[in-house]
Motif scaffolding. Structure first.
Motif, PDB file in Angstrom:
ATOM      1  N   THR A  54       7.732  -2.892  -4.682  1.00 43.77           N
ATOM      2  CA  THR A  54       7.960  -1.330  -5.093  1.00 43.77           C
ATOM      3  C   THR A  54       6.345  -0.606  -5.596  1.00 43.77           C
ATOM      4  OG1 THR A  54       7.907  -1.796  -7.954  1.00 43.77           O
ATOM      5  CG2 THR A  54       9.978  -1.589  -6.119  1.00 43.77           C
ATOM      6  N   SER A  55       5.354  -1.070  -5.050  1.00 40.98           N
ATOM      7  CA  SER A  55       4.163  -0.445  -5.429  1.00 40.98           C
ATOM      8  C   SER A  55       3.566  -1.237  -4.277  1.00 40.98           C
ATOM      9  CB  SER A  55       4.185  -0.480  -6.067  1.00 40.98           C
ATOM     10  OG  SER A  55       3.296  -1.892  -7.528  1.00 40.98           O
TER      11      SER A  55
ATOM     12  N   SER B 137       0.119  -1.589  -5.089  1.00 38.80           N
ATOM     13  CA  SER B 137      -0.441  -3.551  -5.721  1.00 38.80           C
ATOM     14  C   SER B 137       0.331  -4.584  -5.957  1.00 38.80           C
ATOM     15  CB  SER B 137      -0.815  -2.742  -6.941  1.00 38.80           C
ATOM     16  OG  SER B 137       0.395  -1.917  -7.878  1.00 38.80           O
ATOM     17  N   GLN B 138       1.770  -4.121  -6.406  1.00 35.56           N
ATOM     18  CA  GLN B 138       2.138  -5.288  -6.229  1.00 35.56           C
ATOM     19  C   GLN B 138       2.263  -6.262  -4.769  1.00 35.56           C
ATOM     20  OE1 GLN B 138       7.048  -4.727  -6.941  1.00 35.56           O
ATOM     21  NE2 GLN B 138       7.117  -6.725  -8.055  1.00 35.56           N
TER      22      GLN B 138
ATOM     23  N   SER C  79       2.239   7.673  -3.794  1.00 33.32           N
ATOM     24  CA  SER C  79       2.422   6.784  -4.476  1.00 33.32           C
ATOM     25  C   SER C  79       2.647   7.163  -6.134  1.00 33.32           C
ATOM     26  CB  SER C  79       0.851   5.769  -4.181  1.00 33.32           C
ATOM     27  OG  SER C  79       0.351   6.266  -3.347  1.00 33.32           O
ATOM     28  N   LYS C  80       2.884   7.919  -6.304  1.00 36.76           N
ATOM     29  CA  LYS C  80       2.705   8.115  -7.989  1.00 36.76           C
ATOM     30  C   LYS C  80       3.861   8.792  -7.903  1.00 36.76           C
ATOM     31  CE  LYS C  80       1.813  10.820 -11.992  1.00 36.76           C
ATOM     32  NZ  LYS C  80       0.916  11.315 -12.834  1.00 36.76           N
TER      33      LYS C  80
ATOM     34  N   LYS D 174       6.470   4.919  -1.638  1.00 36.53           N
ATOM     35  CA  LYS D 174       6.361   3.895  -2.063  1.00 36.53           C
ATOM     36  C   LYS D 174       6.703   2.101  -1.255  1.00 36.53           C
ATOM     37  CE  LYS D 174       6.252   4.968  -6.373  1.00 36.53           C
ATOM     38  NZ  LYS D 174       7.135   4.955  -7.990  1.00 36.53           N
TER      39      LYS D 174
ATOM     40  N   ALA E 180       4.647   0.051   0.658  1.00 34.15           N
ATOM     41  CA  ALA E 180       4.521  -1.552   0.427  1.00 34.15           C
ATOM     42  C   ALA E 180       5.325  -2.533   1.202  1.00 34.15           C
ATOM     43  CB  ALA E 180       5.141  -1.633  -1.278  1.00 34.15           C
TER      44      ALA E 180
END
Length: 244
Positions: A26-27, A29-30, A120-121, A127, A131
């Motif tokens: 879901t992001s 970074s993930q 992204s926020k 997002k 991702a």
């Protein structure tokens, strides 16, 4: 070895996977953590996309394995970065959070921001696109930076500036030329993003990418990568490559 083929475009974009999903990212970074742990988990799979360099579990590039030499940024060239084959600006630049910002996109000092950082926020669909594991590949950091958000193309009379790494940049016209062995992979990723997220492609891109797929059919490595991704992302994504 199995006989691997590429299904006709109209058929492959109509096929949906049905695998259960427990870790759909879901992001961004993930997504990077999942790529490191599940998609490129061992040295067997760790090879940079644009140059074919081996890299370690610590994301350090083995330049000697592919003949890569830095053009300018040797420090960035020592590590891999996760590259969006279809740049984030391509699927984000028409979204309100990108162009106008959002009331939630304000720094602690009260300064408003927009673009990718804002999307992204606050934008769940962005997002999800940012991702999406199908669109993320390991790339030499310098190449990731030099490619920027340039369009994929064939550049005539280009200079080889990364040693034996067959990747060229035309900064003036904002174009990037990948090696022939990755062009089909790139084309299938672009068509995937088009079919999954309604991302438009120009007629010229459709023609070029169709030709690239024909000249660079699905490989076994590409099929196995897709299968590992499908185990994670489940039925929200279109199957890219099919082997029989």
């Amino acid at each position: 070895m199995r006989n691997l083929i590429l299904l006709p475009l109209a058929l492959f974009i109509a096929i949906f996977c049905s695998a259960a999903s427990a870790q759909t990212p879901t992001s961004f970074s993930q997504a990077k953590r999942l790529l490191e742990k599940h998609i490129y988990p061992t040295q067997e799979y760790r090879e940079t996309f644009y140059c074919g360099c081996s890299y370690s579990g610590e994301k350090q590039v083995d330049a000697a394995s592919c003949g890569y030499t830095p053009r300018k940024n040797a420090k960035r060239g020592k590590r891999i970065e996760w590259e969006h084959v279809v740049p984030a600006s391509r699927f984000g630049k028409t979204r309100a959070c990108w162009t106008d910002g959002n009331s939630a996109c304000v720094t602690k000092k009260g300064k408003a921001y927009k673009g990718r950082r804002c999307c992204s926020k606050v934008d769940p669909e962005f997002k999800r696109m940012e991702a999406d594991l199908h669109n993320l590949v390991p790339a030499v950091g310098e190449l990731n930076g030099d490619r920027s958000n340039y369009r994929m193309a064939v550049i005539s009379g280009e200079e080889r500036t990364y040693g034996a790494c067959d990747f060229e940049i035309d900064s003036k016209n904002k174009l990037a030329e990948p090696m022939a062995a990755t062009r089909g992979d790139i084309a299938r990723i672009y068509f995937y993003m088009q079919s999954t997220y309604n991302m438009p492609l120009s007629d010229a891109e459709m023609e070029m990418f169709t030709g690239w797929m024909s000249k660079d059919p699905v490989s076994e490595d590409e099929q196995l990568r897709d299968a590992r991704i499908l185990e994670i992302q489940g039925n929200s994504n279109v199957l890219i490559s099919v082997g029989f």
